[in-house]
Enzyme design. Structure first.
Site, PDB file in Angstrom:
ATOM      1  N   TYR A  20       0.856  -1.193   0.000  1.00  0.00           N
ATOM      2  CA  TYR A  20       0.000   0.000   0.000  1.00  0.00           C
ATOM      3  C   TYR A  20       0.892   1.243   0.000  1.00  0.00           C
ATOM      4  CZ  TYR A  20      -3.456  -3.477   1.651  1.00  0.00           C
ATOM      5  OH  TYR A  20      -4.252  -4.584   1.800  1.00  0.00           O
TER       6      TYR A  20
ATOM      7  N   PRO B 131     -15.119  -5.774   3.245  1.00  0.00           N
ATOM      8  CA  PRO B 131     -16.357  -6.064   3.989  1.00  0.00           C
ATOM      9  C   PRO B 131     -17.553  -5.234   3.556  1.00  0.00           C
ATOM     10  CG  PRO B 131     -14.862  -4.745   5.331  1.00  0.00           C
ATOM     11  CD  PRO B 131     -14.090  -5.155   4.126  1.00  0.00           C
ATOM     12  N   LEU B 132     -17.299  -4.091   2.914  1.00  0.00           N
ATOM     13  CA  LEU B 132     -18.411  -3.219   2.522  1.00  0.00           C
ATOM     14  C   LEU B 132     -18.741  -3.336   1.037  1.00  0.00           C
ATOM     15  CD1 LEU B 132     -17.442  -0.059   4.572  1.00  0.00           C
ATOM     16  CD2 LEU B 132     -19.228  -1.731   5.085  1.00  0.00           C
TER      17      LEU B 132
ATOM     18  N   PHE C 130     -25.456  -0.855  -3.944  1.00  0.00           N
ATOM     19  CA  PHE C 130     -25.080  -0.381  -5.275  1.00  0.00           C
ATOM     20  C   PHE C 130     -23.899  -1.150  -5.868  1.00  0.00           C
ATOM     21  CE2 PHE C 130     -24.669   2.539  -1.744  1.00  0.00           C
ATOM     22  CZ  PHE C 130     -23.319   2.470  -1.466  1.00  0.00           C
TER      23      PHE C 130
ATOM     24  N   PRO D  95     -22.176  -3.586  -8.135  1.00  0.00           N
ATOM     25  CA  PRO D  95     -22.719  -4.077  -9.398  1.00  0.00           C
ATOM     26  C   PRO D  95     -23.012  -5.564  -9.411  1.00  0.00           C
ATOM     27  CG  PRO D  95     -20.434  -3.311  -9.647  1.00  0.00           C
ATOM     28  CD  PRO D  95     -20.869  -2.972  -8.273  1.00  0.00           C
TER      29      PRO D  95
HETATM   30  N1  LIG Z   1      -5.493  -9.033   1.558  1.00  0.00           N
HETATM   31  C1  LIG Z   1      -5.885  -8.449   0.456  1.00  0.00           C
HETATM   32  O1  LIG Z   1      -5.597  -8.880  -0.668  1.00  0.00           O
HETATM   33  C2  LIG Z   1      -6.705  -7.188   0.550  1.00  0.00           C
HETATM   34  C3  LIG Z   1      -7.319  -6.624  -0.579  1.00  0.00           C
HETATM   35  C4  LIG Z   1      -8.070  -5.457  -0.411  1.00  0.00           C
HETATM   36  C5  LIG Z   1      -8.224  -4.905   0.841  1.00  0.00           C
HETATM   37  N2  LIG Z   1      -7.600  -5.472   1.921  1.00  0.00           N
HETATM   38  C6  LIG Z   1      -7.746  -4.906   3.291  1.00  0.00           C
HETATM   39  O2  LIG Z   1      -9.117  -4.794   3.596  1.00  0.00           O
HETATM   40  C7  LIG Z   1      -9.423  -3.437   3.970  1.00  0.00           C
HETATM   41  C8  LIG Z   1     -10.817  -3.098   3.529  1.00  0.00           C
HETATM   42  O3  LIG Z   1     -10.967  -3.330   2.130  1.00  0.00           O
HETATM   43  P1  LIG Z   1     -11.478  -2.252   1.087  1.00  0.00           P
HETATM   44  O4  LIG Z   1     -11.039  -0.890   1.505  1.00  0.00           O
HETATM   45  O5  LIG Z   1     -11.119  -2.738  -0.241  1.00  0.00           O
HETATM   46  O6  LIG Z   1     -13.039  -2.409   1.137  1.00  0.00           O
HETATM   47  P2  LIG Z   1     -14.217  -1.918   2.112  1.00  0.00           P
HETATM   48  O7  LIG Z   1     -13.695  -1.626   3.462  1.00  0.00           O
HETATM   49  O8  LIG Z   1     -15.271  -2.940   1.967  1.00  0.00           O
HETATM   50  O9  LIG Z   1     -14.736  -0.610   1.404  1.00  0.00           O
HETATM   51  C9  LIG Z   1     -14.070   0.600   1.441  1.00  0.00           C
HETATM   52  C10 LIG Z   1     -14.856   1.561   0.554  1.00  0.00           C
HETATM   53  O10 LIG Z   1     -16.131   1.779   1.117  1.00  0.00           O
HETATM   54  C11 LIG Z   1     -16.310   3.173   1.360  1.00  0.00           C
HETATM   55  N3  LIG Z   1     -16.937   3.295   2.684  1.00  0.00           N
HETATM   56  C12 LIG Z   1     -16.372   3.037   3.891  1.00  0.00           C
HETATM   57  N4  LIG Z   1     -17.266   3.238   4.883  1.00  0.00           N
HETATM   58  C13 LIG Z   1     -18.406   3.634   4.289  1.00  0.00           C
HETATM   59  C14 LIG Z   1     -19.689   3.981   4.774  1.00  0.00           C
HETATM   60  N5  LIG Z   1     -19.964   3.960   6.087  1.00  0.00           N
HETATM   61  N6  LIG Z   1     -20.644   4.346   3.870  1.00  0.00           N
HETATM   62  C15 LIG Z   1     -20.379   4.362   2.546  1.00  0.00           C
HETATM   63  N7  LIG Z   1     -19.173   4.033   2.004  1.00  0.00           N
HETATM   64  C16 LIG Z   1     -18.201   3.670   2.888  1.00  0.00           C
HETATM   65  C17 LIG Z   1     -14.952   3.822   1.313  1.00  0.00           C
HETATM   66  O11 LIG Z   1     -15.028   5.112   0.737  1.00  0.00           O
HETATM   67  P3  LIG Z   1     -14.810   6.445   1.626  1.00  0.00           P
HETATM   68  O12 LIG Z   1     -13.339   6.624   1.726  1.00  0.00           O
HETATM   69  O13 LIG Z   1     -15.489   7.502   0.833  1.00  0.00           O
HETATM   70  O14 LIG Z   1     -15.464   6.199   2.949  1.00  0.00           O
HETATM   71  C18 LIG Z   1     -14.194   2.882   0.376  1.00  0.00           C
HETATM   72  O15 LIG Z   1     -14.369   3.278  -0.957  1.00  0.00           O
HETATM   73  C19 LIG Z   1      -8.321  -2.612   3.286  1.00  0.00           C
HETATM   74  O16 LIG Z   1      -8.126  -1.376   3.911  1.00  0.00           O
HETATM   75  C20 LIG Z   1      -7.135  -3.523   3.442  1.00  0.00           C
HETATM   76  O17 LIG Z   1      -6.571  -3.368   4.746  1.00  0.00           O
HETATM   77  C21 LIG Z   1      -6.860  -6.606   1.783  1.00  0.00           C
END
Ligand SMILES: NC(=O)c1ccc[n+]([C@@H]2O[C@H](COP(=O)([O-])OP(=O)(O)OC[C@H]3O[C@@H](n4cnc5c(N)ncnc54)[C@H](OP(=O)(O)O)[C@@H]3O)[C@@H](O)[C@H]2O)c1
Length: 282
Positions: free
Chosen positions: A61, A207-208, A213, A215
């Protein structure tokens, strides 16, 4: 309601609502430093204030920039914050990402992470992704060696199959698995169950991704999520997180955000208690 904490590796009391820091990087592709560096530190410190004690990051990252930001945010904090990072994925441009699980590369990246995070030992060091060009157990053994040397406390694996986890367990204790899993994507159900039986933490990434929305979201599930959100006077994101927290007591969620308002909303998901019926039907 299941416990708010999980003992990661049997000894680290981790709040099951953690923070995934990946988005605090330059965009696109989580490449480069987060443009508003001070706001990034402020967001991390707000997370600590809200009781979050577990942050997930990775060498890839930034690369490096995300760990540096976390290292700076940790300076002066009185709380115990557990940091999980990863090695085994290289990023040389926003659109150029590839695995590198060679033992010497994992050692190099781990030593860089220690330095950037400013810690004497990494609480959880995860293999980011198996490298098809390197025998899987060679990468795992490299982490076992770093653990013997005291550079890392616990070993985690990411983006692995159940067979790979079982192979790794034959040579080293594994404290966590980090795979993609959420309301809409549950292919890893058997992994969640296996980890629960073995007292291994399960960190669902993305997780989110289950918001209405998304797709690829099945419509029936979307409607159910929206309905549950209405019933609980919550947002669909909060219900998606609450569902994961109630799905199994070994799940530690690591939602990511660049917004303090979303961070606060996500942390408040801890308070939502979904009824047993909702969990079964979800
Ligand atoms: N091991 C792996 O290969 C791998 C791959 C991907 C991710 N990860 C880890 O998993 C973590 C989480 O994954 P992720 O960031 O891809 O997905 P996520 O946590 O499911 O989603 C993050 C997205 O959701 C939005 N969001 C967050 N809270 C929200 C809310 N309350 N309402 C509406 N939108 C919201 C964020 O935008 P805003 O900034 O606008 O809130 C961001 O675009 C990463 O930070 C990383 O540590 C690991």
């Amino acid at each position: 309601m299941s416990s708010s904490h999980f003992f990661l590796g049997g000894d680290l009391p981790v709040n099951r609502l953690g923070f995934g820091a990946m988005r605090l990087c330059g965009q696109p592709g989580n490449f480069g430093p987060f443009p508003d560096w001070e706001a990034g530190k402020h967001l991390l410190r707000r997370a600590f204030e809200l009781g979050i004690n577990f942050i997930d990051t990775a060498h890839a990252y930034g690369p490096g920039w995300n760990e540096l930001l976390i290292g700076e945010a940790l300076v002066g904090t009185q709380q115990t914050i557990y940091v999980a990072t990863k090695g085994g994925v290289e990023k040389t441009a926003h659109d150029r990402v590839f695995p590198d699980g060679r033992p010497e590369q994992l050692r190099l990246r781990c030593e860089e992470s220690l330095h950037r995070l400013g810690v004497p030992r990494i609480d959880l060091y995860q293999l980011h992704r198996p490298d098809p060009a390197v025998p899987f157990l060679e990468s795992v053994e490299a982490l076992a060696q770093l653990r013997r040397e005291g550079k890392i406390r616990h070993i985690g694996l990411s983006n692995v199959t159940l067979e790979q986890l079982q192979a790794a367990l034959a040579v080293v204790p594994v404290a966590s698995i980090q795979n993609r899993y959420n309301w809409n994507e549950r292919k890893d159900d058997s992994m969640v169950e296996f980890c629960l039986q073995q007292n291994i933490a399960y960190l669902p990434w993305g997780p989110l991704a289950a918001q209405p929305f998304a797709p690829d979201a099945p419509l029936s599930h979307d409607l159910r999520l929206a309905e549950l959100a209405r019933t609980h006077q919550a947002t669909p994101s909060q219900v998606a997180l609450a569902w994961l927290l109630q799905r199994a007591p070994n799940i530690i969620v690591i939602p990511g955000t660049t917004s303090v308002a979303h961070l606060e909303e996500n942390v408040a998901a801890r308070k939502i208690a979904l009824e047993e019926d909702s969990l079964r039907e979800a």
